[in-house]
Scaffold this active site. Sequence first.
Site, PDB file in Angstrom:
ATOM      1  N   SER A  23      25.655  54.803 -32.605  1.00  0.00           N
ATOM      2  CA  SER A  23      25.782  54.649 -31.768  1.00  0.00           C
ATOM      3  C   SER A  23      24.711  54.629 -30.246  1.00  0.00           C
ATOM      4  O   SER A  23      23.543  53.765 -30.545  1.00  0.00           O
ATOM      5  CB  SER A  23      26.999  55.022 -30.945  1.00  0.00           C
ATOM      6  OG  SER A  23      27.540  55.236 -29.465  1.00  0.00           O
ATOM      7  N   HIS A  50      28.021  50.860 -31.438  1.00  0.00           N
ATOM      8  CA  HIS A  50      29.775  50.650 -30.468  1.00  0.00           C
ATOM      9  C   HIS A  50      28.316  50.094 -29.612  1.00  0.00           C
ATOM     10  O   HIS A  50      28.133  49.991 -29.013  1.00  0.00           O
ATOM     11  CB  HIS A  50      29.322  52.769 -30.202  1.00  0.00           C
ATOM     12  CG  HIS A  50      29.889  53.278 -31.286  1.00  0.00           C
ATOM     13  ND1 HIS A  50      30.080  54.845 -30.935  1.00  0.00           N
ATOM     14  CD2 HIS A  50      30.449  53.548 -31.696  1.00  0.00           C
ATOM     15  CE1 HIS A  50      30.271  55.458 -31.959  1.00  0.00           C
ATOM     16  NE2 HIS A  50      31.519  54.360 -32.502  1.00  0.00           N
ATOM     17  N   ASP A 140      31.991  59.465 -34.340  1.00  0.00           N
ATOM     18  CA  ASP A 140      32.002  58.856 -35.609  1.00  0.00           C
ATOM     19  C   ASP A 140      31.682  58.251 -36.048  1.00  0.00           C
ATOM     20  O   ASP A 140      30.343  58.978 -36.534  1.00  0.00           O
ATOM     21  CB  ASP A 140      32.378  57.797 -34.876  1.00  0.00           C
ATOM     22  CG  ASP A 140      33.246  56.687 -34.786  1.00  0.00           C
ATOM     23  OD1 ASP A 140      34.216  56.572 -35.407  1.00  0.00           O
ATOM     24  OD2 ASP A 140      32.863  55.756 -34.737  1.00  0.00           O
TER      25      ASP A 140
END
Length: 198
Positions: A23, A50, A140
């Site tokens: 991310s 992401h 995540d």
Amino acid sequence: MRDVKIQDRQHDRDSYVVAIGASAGGLTAIRELIAELPKGFAAPIVIGVHSEPSSQLTEILSAQSSLKIKKVADGDLLEPGWIYVVPGAQHALFRNGRIQLSEVVRESGFRPSIDAMFMTLAAEYAEQGIAVVLSGMLKDGMRGAQVIHDMGGQTIVQDPADATHAGMPNSVIRHDHPEAVRSAAQLGIWLRDLVGTT
């Protein structure tokens, strides 16, 4: 019919499959990792970061790697020596040796969901699945890494001290059993040594 499907999936697990999740701050880490991978790397690599629909990650990485790189199209067959980049804001799921794109994954506010990518990697490839967690905020990838471990696969994690954002690496280190915790470049070397070339 079920026996045939199991046999087909077992054949698909003859070689490693690598999934990289990242991310915020992940671009630098991805560049450093794939710079260590040789042409002919003997596993397919799927990268999920992401991102927004306008993500140019495929184009950025294509200028910097000796490996073949493409943006994932729904149903792509995984082949060694290729890097598959998940399109911005879409989910990627492993299904029968291919990548399936999806707009919806329940219980995930992240796009793509690294957890979903890792969980389906574990379901399809078990001990031949390798999950890589790089820089990012929050957690995540944590649950997916746990499933990878439970299915006999391996998770490797960027050293939080090497990451721009340590949230994702730290969450996996605290809750999973990572095989290696190293700098992004050192993770590339770890993968190169384990997987080898075709």
